[in-house]
Design a protein around this motif. Structure first.
Motif, PDB file in Angstrom:
ATOM      1  N   ILE A 107       0.838  -1.207   0.000  1.00 27.77           N
ATOM      2  CA  ILE A 107       0.000   0.000   0.000  1.00 27.77           C
ATOM      3  C   ILE A 107       0.870   1.252   0.000  1.00 27.77           C
ATOM      4  O   ILE A 107       0.615   2.211  -0.748  1.00 27.77           O
ATOM      5  CB  ILE A 107      -0.939  -0.009   1.227  1.00 27.77           C
ATOM      6  CG1 ILE A 107      -1.935  -1.165   1.113  1.00 27.77           C
ATOM      7  CG2 ILE A 107      -1.671   1.323   1.345  1.00 27.77           C
ATOM      8  CD1 ILE A 107      -2.829  -1.326   2.325  1.00 27.77           C
ATOM      9  N   ASN A 108       1.918   1.258   0.821  1.00 24.51           N
ATOM     10  CA  ASN A 108       2.804   2.426   0.888  1.00 24.51           C
ATOM     11  C   ASN A 108       3.481   2.695  -0.459  1.00 24.51           C
ATOM     12  O   ASN A 108       3.514   3.830  -0.928  1.00 24.51           O
ATOM     13  CB  ASN A 108       3.871   2.214   1.967  1.00 24.51           C
ATOM     14  CG  ASN A 108       3.276   2.158   3.366  1.00 24.51           C
ATOM     15  OD1 ASN A 108       2.179   2.662   3.606  1.00 24.51           O
ATOM     16  ND2 ASN A 108       3.986   1.532   4.297  1.00 24.51           N
TER      17      ASN A 108
ATOM     18  N   TYR B 163       2.558   1.703  -3.423  1.00 23.09           N
ATOM     19  CA  TYR B 163       1.577   2.079  -4.455  1.00 23.09           C
ATOM     20  C   TYR B 163       1.216   3.554  -4.341  1.00 23.09           C
ATOM     21  O   TYR B 163       1.033   4.237  -5.348  1.00 23.09           O
ATOM     22  CB  TYR B 163       0.320   1.214  -4.312  1.00 23.09           C
ATOM     23  CG  TYR B 163      -0.713   1.481  -5.389  1.00 23.09           C
ATOM     24  CD1 TYR B 163      -0.566   0.948  -6.668  1.00 23.09           C
ATOM     25  CD2 TYR B 163      -1.823   2.277  -5.128  1.00 23.09           C
ATOM     26  CE1 TYR B 163      -1.500   1.196  -7.670  1.00 23.09           C
ATOM     27  CE2 TYR B 163      -2.763   2.526  -6.109  1.00 23.09           C
ATOM     28  CZ  TYR B 163      -2.601   1.987  -7.379  1.00 23.09           C
ATOM     29  OH  TYR B 163      -3.525   2.243  -8.359  1.00 23.09           O
ATOM     30  N   LYS B 164       1.121   4.041  -3.108  1.00 20.49           N
ATOM     31  CA  LYS B 164       0.769   5.452  -2.911  1.00 20.49           C
ATOM     32  C   LYS B 164       1.955   6.373  -3.224  1.00 20.49           C
ATOM     33  O   LYS B 164       1.769   7.478  -3.743  1.00 20.49           O
ATOM     34  CB  LYS B 164       0.312   5.682  -1.465  1.00 20.49           C
ATOM     35  CG  LYS B 164      -1.035   5.048  -1.136  1.00 20.49           C
ATOM     36  CD  LYS B 164      -1.413   5.309   0.316  1.00 20.49           C
ATOM     37  CE  LYS B 164      -2.776   4.740   0.658  1.00 20.49           C
ATOM     38  NZ  LYS B 164      -3.150   4.958   2.083  1.00 20.49           N
ATOM     39  N   GLU B 165       3.180   5.908  -2.909  1.00 20.02           N
ATOM     40  CA  GLU B 165       4.356   6.764  -3.067  1.00 20.02           C
ATOM     41  C   GLU B 165       4.822   6.871  -4.510  1.00 20.02           C
ATOM     42  O   GLU B 165       5.225   7.942  -4.958  1.00 20.02           O
ATOM     43  CB  GLU B 165       5.498   6.243  -2.195  1.00 20.02           C
ATOM     44  CG  GLU B 165       5.248   6.421  -0.697  1.00 20.02           C
ATOM     45  CD  GLU B 165       6.285   5.695   0.143  1.00 20.02           C
ATOM     46  OE1 GLU B 165       7.208   5.086  -0.438  1.00 20.02           O
ATOM     47  OE2 GLU B 165       6.168   5.733   1.384  1.00 20.02           O
TER      48      GLU B 165
ATOM     49  N   PRO C 181       3.158   5.475  -7.760  1.00 21.68           N
ATOM     50  CA  PRO C 181       2.282   4.785  -8.715  1.00 21.68           C
ATOM     51  C   PRO C 181       2.809   4.955 -10.139  1.00 21.68           C
ATOM     52  O   PRO C 181       3.318   6.017 -10.509  1.00 21.68           O
ATOM     53  CB  PRO C 181       0.935   5.504  -8.533  1.00 21.68           C
ATOM     54  CG  PRO C 181       1.303   6.861  -8.026  1.00 21.68           C
ATOM     55  CD  PRO C 181       2.517   6.658  -7.172  1.00 21.68           C
TER      56      PRO C 181
ATOM     57  N   SER D 268      -8.470   2.285  -7.549  1.00 22.10           N
ATOM     58  CA  SER D 268      -7.036   2.014  -7.449  1.00 22.10           C
ATOM     59  C   SER D 268      -6.842   0.647  -6.794  1.00 22.10           C
ATOM     60  O   SER D 268      -7.800   0.021  -6.354  1.00 22.10           O
ATOM     61  CB  SER D 268      -6.341   3.101  -6.619  1.00 22.10           C
ATOM     62  OG  SER D 268      -6.724   2.993  -5.260  1.00 22.10           O
TER      63      SER D 268
ATOM     64  N   THR E 113      -5.303   0.238  -4.048  1.00 20.55           N
ATOM     65  CA  THR E 113      -5.223   0.391  -2.590  1.00 20.55           C
ATOM     66  C   THR E 113      -6.309  -0.412  -1.890  1.00 20.55           C
ATOM     67  O   THR E 113      -6.034  -1.181  -0.954  1.00 20.55           O
ATOM     68  CB  THR E 113      -5.352   1.873  -2.200  1.00 20.55           C
ATOM     69  OG1 THR E 113      -4.317   2.625  -2.844  1.00 20.55           O
ATOM     70  CG2 THR E 113      -5.224   2.031  -0.690  1.00 20.55           C
TER      71      THR E 113
ATOM     72  N   GLU F 159      -5.846  -3.742   0.501  1.00 27.44           N
ATOM     73  CA  GLU F 159      -6.312  -3.688   1.891  1.00 27.44           C
ATOM     74  C   GLU F 159      -7.209  -4.871   2.239  1.00 27.44           C
ATOM     75  O   GLU F 159      -7.264  -5.305   3.394  1.00 27.44           O
ATOM     76  CB  GLU F 159      -7.074  -2.381   2.135  1.00 27.44           C
ATOM     77  CG  GLU F 159      -6.178  -1.159   2.204  1.00 27.44           C
ATOM     78  CD  GLU F 159      -6.974   0.128   2.353  1.00 27.44           C
ATOM     79  OE1 GLU F 159      -8.207   0.081   2.098  1.00 27.44           O
ATOM     80  OE2 GLU F 159      -6.379   1.157   2.694  1.00 27.44           O
TER      81      GLU F 159
END
Length: 295
Positions: A39-40, A42-44, A46, A66, A68, A72
């Motif tokens: 998750i981290n 993918y957010k940082e 993409p 997305s 995310t 999750e």
């Protein structure tokens, strides 16, 4: 060549770990930590270039905005093969596992086909993207016709035998509709069958049996019949024939059951329709292969 790619990714992980350049999640390596790290990352950072890696490991994104939300909610056991690869328990992991680790540690070049091209410049080219299949109108039409045909068959053959809820009505009369009695005004002029006084017992329980071959000896005492123009008709209750009101229905006998019904014929009919359904399904597969269009 693939084993070399695996080794290169694993060596890059060990190097970054020794230099303190990777997240604590990639040191602890619990399935939960690996999920959090996904998750981290993918957010940082993409990137559309990593879409294939994520789709291969987590599945298609479909309508999700997305990955995310998908990450999750994924089963954390999905990350256990990644840990096994990192700690050396798996010597021949799936390529998607290797690709996920390459993405997590930002190994470059990635994915494997890109690494392969850069390692062998001029010798290997990436295969073209596979076309996206799209069902043609012909296939959709055939499916609709098949569904419509099945619905019509089900209605004609089994509609009269379904269970009806107890009827309540303000009408004082009823008439025969072919399979069952229905309420009607006593003064109605449109009925083609005799109009008789309302009888809720008959209204709720008197039905014509359209699939008599399903009858067995267990129906003796529960089914009645009448022979009309040399054709035997079966009903779920006793009384007078709904059309020829001068004819009394008789209780089903073992002789009538054996001479006018056949449970084996019923099973054979089921087999016939099952084979027909399989044949139709096979035809649809053939048509799908022939008329599949690409965009």
């Amino acid at each position: 060549m693939r084993s070399e790619y695996q080794k290169a990714v694993l060596d890059a992980y060990q190097k970054k770990k020794s230099e303190g350049l990777i997240s604590i999640n990639l040191i602890g390596l619990s399935p939960g930590q690996l999920g959090d790290e996904c998750i981290n990352v993918y957010k940082e950072r993409p990137s559309d270039e990593d879409e294939g890696t994520l789709r291969s490991f987590f599945g298609s994104r479909n309508q999700a905005p997305s990955y995310t939300e998908i990450i999750e909610n994924v089963d954390i056991d999905k990350f256990r093969p990644v840990k096994s690869f990192i700690v050396g328990k798996t010597t021949n992991p799936e390529l998607r596992v290797v690709e996920l680790l390459a993405w997590l540690i930002d190994f470059k070049p990635r994915p494997y086909p890109v690494w392969l091209i850069e390692k062998n410049p001029g010798k290997i080219t990436l295969p073209p993207e596979p076309p996206t299949p799209k069902l043609s109108k012909a296939i959709i039409t055939v499916l609709l016709i098949a569904f419509l045909g099945f619905a019509i068959y089900s209605y004609l053959n089994y509609g009269a035998n379904k269970v009806y809820l107890p009827a309540t009505t303000q009408e004082k009369c009823m008439h025969w509709t072919g399979n069952r009695y229905e309420p009607i005004s006593c003064a109605a002029q449109t009925s083609t069958t005799p109009i008789i006084g309302i009888d809720f017992q008959k209204l709720n329980h008197f039905k014509k049996i359209n699939t008599p071959d399903k009858l067995t000896k267990y129906d003796l005492g529960k089914v009645w019949y009448a022979k009309i123009y040399r054709k035997v008709e079966f009903y779920t209750d006793s009384g007078m024939h709904p059309i020829d009101t001068n004819r009394v229905l008789r209780p089903l006998t073992d002789y009538m059951l054996k001479t006018h019904t056949s449970y084996y014929r019923y099973l054979l009919n089921l087999l016939f329709w099952a084979l027909g359904g399989i044949g139709l399904l096979w035809l649809l597969v053939i048509i799908a292969r022939k008329y599949l269009v690409f965009t």
